[in-house]
Write an enzyme that holds these catalytic residues in place. Structure first.
Site: not given
Ligand SMILES: NC(=O)c1ccc[n+]([C@@H]2O[C@H](COP(=O)([O-])OP(=O)(O)OC[C@H]3O[C@@H](n4cnc5c(N)ncnc54)[C@H](OP(=O)(O)O)[C@@H]3O)[C@@H](O)[C@H]2O)c1
Length: 238
Positions: A62, A89, A96, A146, A161, A196
């Site tokens: 965590d 990551n 929101v 991002s 964010y 995602t």
């Molecule tokens: N998807 C996009 O379009 C996009 C665009 C730009 C940047 N990003 C960045 O890419 C990264 C991954 O995003 P994603 O799209 O894969 O998001 P996601 O599907 O919401 O996954 C987020 C991940 O972070 C984990 N997490 C959150 N809080 C945590 C904590 N305290 N300790 C450990 N793990 C934690 C979540 O675990 P749980 O399953 O336990 O919640 C999940 O595994 C993020 O940093 C996001 O800001 C994403």
């Protein structure tokens, strides 16, 4: 279990970009430690990749916990004695949900909570693991940021964010500067808008496309870029 393979840690590896980055790094012959704050989800994700024949193991992390970060570092030291790549990551996007989407009415609590994961989480985990890189004078640190944190393109909405990712980019610059005499390279990446749980179903990119630059930065050769912000393997503005 000791390994001659390179060792990578991915935070938030149980789903989304973290899961796919774990898969792609393992395909490049890395021993991957897929971390997750949820034990059951993390175990299941690692098992899925093991079933694909990949070298992936689960460890709890965590990123909001000092203790959890310390235990992970201790585990890696005992099992492997080194760390080659860290993909920061894990992230949250709660503006929101918290009805805080405008800076005019945003709740400071929402911004604080976001920073706790997206900024301090990265700092905490990096501080805990960086000694394992310094000892071997090798490491690749990838901060998943991002475009929403780009000052040159800053718009309204989602203040928590946005601020967290701008500040994360500052972390990248500070770490890269302090480590410039070493073979530890630190970069930020924007994965683009990816399908995602966070990105949603409308997003145009697949997770595989989204992690391409993440994995590229995690596997940079000596003399590779450091202190940069990348999308699609190209430098972008801060
Ligand atoms: N998807 C996009 O379009 C996009 C665009 C730009 C940047 N990003 C960045 O890419 C990264 C991954 O995003 P994603 O799209 O894969 O998001 P996601 O599907 O919401 O996954 C987020 C991940 O972070 C984990 N997490 C959150 N809080 C945590 C904590 N305290 N300790 C450990 N793990 C934690 C979540 O675990 P749980 O399953 O336990 O919640 C999940 O595994 C993020 O940093 C996001 O800001 C994403």
């Amino acid at each position: 279990m000791n390994t001659t393979k390179k060792v990578a840690v991915v935070t938030g590896g149980n789903r989304g970009l973290g899961f796919e980055a774990s898969r792609q790094l393992a395909k490049q012959e890395y021993q991957v430690i897929l971390t997750s704050r949820n034990e059951m989800k993390g175990q299941a994700a690692a098992q899925k990749l093991q079933d694909e024949g990949l070298n992936v193991q689960f460890h709890h992390l965590d990123v909001t916990s000092d203790e959890s970060s310390r235990i992970l570092a201790q585990f890696i030291r005992q099992e492997f004695g080194k760390l080659d790549a860290l993909v920061n990551n894990a992230g949250i996007y709660i503006d929101v949900q918290s009805n805080s989407n405008s800076i005019v009415n945003s709740q400071i609590e929402t911004i604080e909570k976001t920073l706790e994961t997206n900024l301090y989480g990265v700092l905490r985990v990096t501080q805990a693991l960086i000694p394992l890189m310094k000892e071997q004078n090798y490491g690749r640190i990838v901060n998943v940021s991002s475009g929403m944190g780009q000052l040159t393109d800053m718009e309204g909405g989602s203040p928590g964010y946005r601020i967290s990712k701008t500040a994360l980019n500052a972390l990248t610059r500070i770490f890269a500067s302090e480590l410039q005499e070493t073979n530890i390279l630190v970069n930020s990446v924007c994965p683009g808008w990816v399908k995602t749980d966070m990105g949603g179903a409308e997003a145009p990119r697949t997770p595989e496309q989204g992690v391409d630059t993440i994995v590229w930065l995690a596997t940079l050769p000596p003399g590779g870029a450091t202190g940069g912000f990348f999308r699609d393997r190209q430098l972008i503005d801060w």
